[in-house]
Motif scaffolding. Structure first.
Motif, PDB file in Angstrom:
ATOM      1  N   SER A   4      -1.426  -0.683   1.041  1.00  0.00           N
ATOM      2  CA  SER A   4      -2.493  -1.028   0.083  1.00  0.00           C
ATOM      3  C   SER A   4      -3.194  -2.314   0.470  1.00  0.00           C
ATOM      4  CB  SER A   4      -1.993  -1.218  -1.357  1.00  0.00           C
ATOM      5  OG  SER A   4      -0.815  -0.591  -1.605  1.00  0.00           O
ATOM      6  N   ILE A   5      -2.432  -3.290   0.960  1.00  0.00           N
ATOM      7  CA  ILE A   5      -3.058  -4.554   1.354  1.00  0.00           C
ATOM      8  C   ILE A   5      -4.046  -4.310   2.501  1.00  0.00           C
ATOM      9  CG2 ILE A   5      -2.610  -6.803   2.440  1.00  0.00           C
ATOM     10  CD1 ILE A   5      -0.038  -6.949   0.710  1.00  0.00           C
ATOM     11  N   LEU A   6      -3.643  -3.499   3.476  1.00  0.00           N
ATOM     12  CA  LEU A   6      -4.530  -3.197   4.614  1.00  0.00           C
ATOM     13  C   LEU A   6      -5.769  -2.424   4.151  1.00  0.00           C
ATOM     14  CD1 LEU A   6      -1.900  -2.156   7.315  1.00  0.00           C
ATOM     15  CD2 LEU A   6      -3.238  -4.253   7.224  1.00  0.00           C
ATOM     16  N   ARG A   7      -5.552  -1.395   3.316  1.00  0.00           N
ATOM     17  CA  ARG A   7      -6.684  -0.592   2.832  1.00  0.00           C
ATOM     18  C   ARG A   7      -7.669  -1.453   2.073  1.00  0.00           C
ATOM     19  NH1 ARG A   7      -3.547   4.258   1.377  1.00  0.00           N
ATOM     20  NH2 ARG A   7      -3.586   5.511   3.278  1.00  0.00           N
ATOM     21  N   ASN A   8      -7.112  -2.345   1.227  1.00  0.00           N
ATOM     22  CA  ASN A   8      -7.952  -3.200   0.415  1.00  0.00           C
ATOM     23  C   ASN A   8      -8.814  -4.107   1.280  1.00  0.00           C
ATOM     24  OD1 ASN A   8      -8.044  -5.995  -1.353  1.00  0.00           O
ATOM     25  ND2 ASN A   8      -8.347  -4.138  -2.541  1.00  0.00           N
ATOM     26  N   LYS A   9      -8.203  -4.656   2.311  1.00  0.00           N
ATOM     27  CA  LYS A   9      -8.924  -5.541   3.240  1.00  0.00           C
ATOM     28  C   LYS A   9     -10.056  -4.768   3.944  1.00  0.00           C
ATOM     29  CE  LYS A   9      -9.560  -9.155   5.823  1.00  0.00           C
ATOM     30  NZ  LYS A   9     -10.482 -10.082   5.158  1.00  0.00           N
ATOM     31  N   LEU A  10      -9.749  -3.572   4.409  1.00  0.00           N
ATOM     32  CA  LEU A  10     -10.750  -2.752   5.089  1.00  0.00           C
ATOM     33  C   LEU A  10     -11.881  -2.392   4.135  1.00  0.00           C
ATOM     34  CD1 LEU A  10      -8.259  -0.476   7.008  1.00  0.00           C
ATOM     35  CD2 LEU A  10      -9.957  -1.976   8.073  1.00  0.00           C
ATOM     36  N   TYR A  11     -11.489  -2.050   2.923  1.00  0.00           N
ATOM     37  CA  TYR A  11     -12.473  -1.668   1.919  1.00  0.00           C
ATOM     38  C   TYR A  11     -13.427  -2.825   1.638  1.00  0.00           C
ATOM     39  CZ  TYR A  11     -14.403  -0.462  -2.633  1.00  0.00           C
ATOM     40  OH  TYR A  11     -15.256  -0.221  -3.666  1.00  0.00           O
ATOM     41  N   ARG A  12     -12.850  -4.013   1.452  1.00  0.00           N
ATOM     42  CA  ARG A  12     -13.685  -5.173   1.147  1.00  0.00           C
ATOM     43  C   ARG A  12     -14.606  -5.518   2.311  1.00  0.00           C
ATOM     44  NH1 ARG A  12     -10.390  -9.794   0.117  1.00  0.00           N
ATOM     45  NH2 ARG A  12      -8.544  -8.582   0.572  1.00  0.00           N
ATOM     46  N   ASP A  13     -14.155  -5.265   3.538  1.00  0.00           N
ATOM     47  CA  ASP A  13     -14.990  -5.545   4.706  1.00  0.00           C
ATOM     48  C   ASP A  13     -15.887  -4.371   5.068  1.00  0.00           C
ATOM     49  OD1 ASP A  13     -13.396  -7.761   4.597  1.00  0.00           O
ATOM     50  OD2 ASP A  13     -13.186  -7.939   6.754  1.00  0.00           O
ATOM     51  N   GLY A  14     -15.775  -3.291   4.313  1.00  0.00           N
ATOM     52  CA  GLY A  14     -16.601  -2.121   4.578  1.00  0.00           C
ATOM     53  C   GLY A  14     -16.357  -1.501   5.941  1.00  0.00           C
ATOM     54  N   VAL A  15     -15.101  -1.500   6.375  1.00  0.00           N
ATOM     55  CA  VAL A  15     -14.775  -0.953   7.690  1.00  0.00           C
ATOM     56  C   VAL A  15     -13.888   0.275   7.532  1.00  0.00           C
ATOM     57  CG1 VAL A  15     -13.614  -1.402   9.888  1.00  0.00           C
ATOM     58  CG2 VAL A  15     -14.872  -3.230   8.752  1.00  0.00           C
ATOM     59  N   GLU A  16     -14.181   1.301   8.306  1.00  0.00           N
ATOM     60  CA  GLU A  16     -13.327   2.486   8.291  1.00  0.00           C
ATOM     61  C   GLU A  16     -12.347   2.405   9.440  1.00  0.00           C
ATOM     62  OE1 GLU A  16     -14.949   6.195   7.575  1.00  0.00           O
ATOM     63  OE2 GLU A  16     -16.052   5.428   5.831  1.00  0.00           O
ATOM     64  N   MET A  17     -11.145   2.854   9.206  1.00  0.00           N
ATOM     65  CA  MET A  17     -10.113   2.790  10.237  1.00  0.00           C
ATOM     66  C   MET A  17      -9.280   4.064  10.137  1.00  0.00           C
ATOM     67  SD  MET A  17      -9.002   0.231  12.404  1.00  0.00           S
ATOM     68  CE  MET A  17      -9.593  -1.288  11.687  1.00  0.00           C
ATOM     69  N   PRO A  18      -8.974   4.692  11.278  1.00  0.00           N
ATOM     70  CA  PRO A  18      -8.172   5.916  11.202  1.00  0.00           C
ATOM     71  C   PRO A  18      -6.830   5.663  10.495  1.00  0.00           C
ATOM     72  CG  PRO A  18      -8.964   5.542  13.438  1.00  0.00           C
ATOM     73  CD  PRO A  18      -9.315   4.328  12.649  1.00  0.00           C
ATOM     74  N   GLU A  19      -6.408   6.663   9.723  1.00  0.00           N
ATOM     75  CA  GLU A  19      -5.142   6.568   8.983  1.00  0.00           C
ATOM     76  C   GLU A  19      -3.964   6.184   9.883  1.00  0.00           C
ATOM     77  OE1 GLU A  19      -4.014   6.668   5.749  1.00  0.00           O
ATOM     78  OE2 GLU A  19      -6.178   6.339   5.525  1.00  0.00           O
TER      79      GLU A  19
END
Ligand code: ADP
Ligand code: MG
Length: 340
Positions: A177-192
């Motif tokens: 969740s911490i990683l997803r949240n960071k990516l979400y806030r930065d608007g970056v998509e990253m493979p699962e």
């Protein structure tokens, strides 16, 4: 000046089993500063687990709910410097008086008070005054009070009056969740699979977890590089020191042979058949990457080749990784298998 950092708030302090008690106690204190039995609230835990973040979040929340209250965040180190300065300038009483007027005092990293008897003494008086007047004290420390050293007994006993809540290393779900949240806030998509890989391999420190994902985000957005598992392993390696299990060259040959459904003896043979050569080169590449063995030693263990052959193999793999999608997939699949 409250010294509070509004970027550290409850909203972006993600909850998990590892921090639920401390986070909930922090919220309770924020709702009723000085009005709960959590006084002082002492949050303790290892490096990079969110003590400073939570300490600010409590202050920010209080300031939001009770704008009239004076809330002060200060590191124990800075508090100590101010105190020493006040002694030099003969303003020790002003120093004490200033702190006694605060409604919510947050002191970060109180382990810094170890062995500093003057600072401990002055803090003892400030603490007593605040506590008696129903003011809230919030402390953080890298250790539980029982494990603190060179802190006066009378102060330690005060630390234990309220609640000591531990921040533990986050579990896998919280790390994701911490990683997803960071990516979400930065608007970056990253493979699962990349998120999964990072969350599985960085376990003990949220700061490192964030550091790794920030590096990956930078690689993907600034360098316009596709974020592959191979890149993720390189970055994770930089954050996780010495915890990596050393894999043996035998094990690598076994994994690579299994993957291409051949025997280890085939992989080691002198044949020049393309798919066997590639398997052999991949084994050499991973041996260089995952072990500390010299090129010569890798060569001698993988079918008695010399070091130049190993070097050539590693270069070939690097080149193919750039140009050949199928080959790229081999590397990612094998990286995953070898990192488990
Ligand atoms: P400490 O003070 O314990 O060394 P920090 O509070 O500086 O740790 O936290 C390190 C980093 O990890 C900060 O960037 C912080 O925002 C982040 N962090 C820690 N815990 C969490 C959490 N539960 N949710 C989101 N971010 C967190
Ligand atoms: Mg800190």
């Amino acid at each position: 000046e409250s010294q509070l950092n509004p970027n550290y708030n409850f909203e972006n302090f993600l909850e998990g089993d590892s921090n639920r008690l401390a986070r909930s106690a922090g919220l309770a204190v924020a709702n009723k500063p000085g009005g709960t039995s959590f006084n002082p609230l002492l949050v303790f835990g290892g490096v990079g687990l969110g003590k400073t973040h939570l300490a600010h979040a409590i202050g920010v929340e209080i300031k939001d709910k009770y704008p009239e209250k004076t809330v002060l965040y200060i590191s124990a180190e800075k508090f100590t410097q101010q105190y020493i300065e006040s002694v030099k300038k003969n303003t020790r009483n002003d120093f004490i008086h200033f702190y006694q007027l605060i409604d919510v005092l947050i002191i970060d990293d109180v382990q810094f008070f170890s062995g500093k008897t003057g600072t401990q003494d002055v803090f003892f008086h400030i603490f007593n005054h605040l506590h008696q007047n129903g003011k809230q004290v919030i402390l953080t420390s890298d250790k539980a009070p029982v494990d603190m050293q060179d802190i006066e007994q009378r102060l330690l006993s005060r630390f234990k009056w309220g609640l000591s809540a531990e921040l533990q290393s986050p579990d896998y779900e919280t790390r994701v969740s911490i990683l997803r949240n960071k990516l979400y806030r930065d608007g970056v998509e990253m493979p699962e699979e990349i998120i999964d890989y990072v969350a599985k391999n960085i376990k003990t420190n949220v700061r490192e977890l964030e550091g790794a994902i920030i590096s990956l985000i930078a690689q993907s957005s600034f360098n316009k590089k596709e974020v592959t598992l191979d890149l993720a392993t390189q970055i994770v390696e930089k954050f996780v020191k010495n915890t990596k299990r050393e894999v043996s060259i035998d094990y690598i040959q076994k994994v690579v042979s299994d993957y291409f459904q051949m025997d280890v003896s085939t992989l080691q043979s002198k044949t020049r058949k393309r798919h066997i050569v590639q398997a052999r080169q991949l084994a050499m590449f991973f041996a260089k990457k995952f072990t500390k063995a010299s090129l010569a030693s890798i060569g001698s263990q993988i079918g008695k080749r010399d070091h130049a052959t190993v070097l050539h193999a590693c270069k070939t793999v690097d080149n193919l990784a750039e140009t050949d999608k199928q080959f790229r997939k081999y590397i990612d699949d094998l990286t995953k298998k070898l990192s488990q």
